[in-house]
Scaffold this motif. Sequence first.
Motif, mmCIF file in Angstrom:
data_model
loop_
_atom_site.group_PDB
_atom_site.id
_atom_site.type_symbol
_atom_site.label_atom_id
_atom_site.label_comp_id
_atom_site.label_asym_id
_atom_site.label_seq_id
_atom_site.Cartn_x
_atom_site.Cartn_y
_atom_site.Cartn_z
ATOM 1 N N LEU A 23 0.835 -1.203 0.000
ATOM 2 C CA LEU A 23 0.000 0.000 0.000
ATOM 3 C C LEU A 23 0.869 1.252 0.000
ATOM 4 O O LEU A 23 0.545 2.238 -0.657
ATOM 5 N N ASN A 27 0.692 4.000 -2.956
ATOM 6 C CA ASN A 27 0.325 5.371 -2.607
ATOM 7 C C ASN A 27 1.117 6.407 -3.389
ATOM 8 O O ASN A 27 0.689 7.540 -3.545
ATOM 9 N N ASP A 28 2.267 6.028 -3.918
ATOM 10 C CA ASP A 28 3.074 6.959 -4.704
ATOM 11 C C ASP A 28 2.381 7.373 -5.995
ATOM 12 O O ASP A 28 2.698 8.414 -6.550
ATOM 13 N N ASP A 31 -4.690 6.826 -5.570
ATOM 14 C CA ASP A 31 -5.451 7.013 -4.335
ATOM 15 C C ASP A 31 -5.964 5.659 -3.891
ATOM 16 O O ASP A 31 -6.400 4.842 -4.720
ATOM 17 N N ILE A 32 -5.915 5.412 -2.590
ATOM 18 C CA ILE A 32 -6.331 4.126 -2.043
ATOM 19 C C ILE A 32 -7.519 4.340 -1.113
ATOM 20 O O ILE A 32 -7.426 5.069 -0.129
ATOM 21 N N PHE A 52 -2.510 7.350 4.823
ATOM 22 C CA PHE A 52 -3.002 7.961 3.597
ATOM 23 C C PHE A 52 -4.223 7.234 3.031
ATOM 24 O O PHE A 52 -4.871 7.729 2.127
ATOM 25 N N VAL A 53 -4.538 6.062 3.548
ATOM 26 C CA VAL A 53 -5.693 5.306 3.068
ATOM 27 C C VAL A 53 -6.973 6.022 3.479
ATOM 28 O O VAL A 53 -7.133 6.438 4.628
#
Length: 147
Positions: A23, A27-28, A31-32, A52-53
């Motif tokens: 993940l 994320n780089d 969008d997750i 960031f999720v």
Amino acid sequence: MVSDYTGTLSCRGKLSAGVREQLLMLNDWIDIHVISSDSFKTAKQQLAEVPFVIFEDLSNVGGAHDLAKQTYVEGLNARNVAAFGNGNNDRLMLQAVKKAGGLAIAVDNGEGYATDASMSADLTITGAVNALNLLLIRNSCKATLRS
């Protein structure tokens, strides 16, 4: 990317080994989103290590969770979504993504997957790590999905 949590990224409520690292890599460039009925009530705590999720907890939401997941991916433009799920309540989300031209993947991460989820997906795969590798490793599903 939109994924279920329970049985898809986790097994018996625990984030599967290697998923956090994947993940972080994903994320780089995408969008997750994780949207879950959170059967074990562990998703928020387990995903805290991956801040960031975007987490949508359906456990306290009334109504049909399958419809909520479908509406969620349609709101993101399902054509641009890679969706992962294993449960019966993921089938409409997977159908919507597949129908729109996105990538719909049924994942067996140790808890099995519902037949309707599998039938609604473009492909099925064993293991969350293998599923996420479909996005991380170029051409991973090219031969599988080739016409």
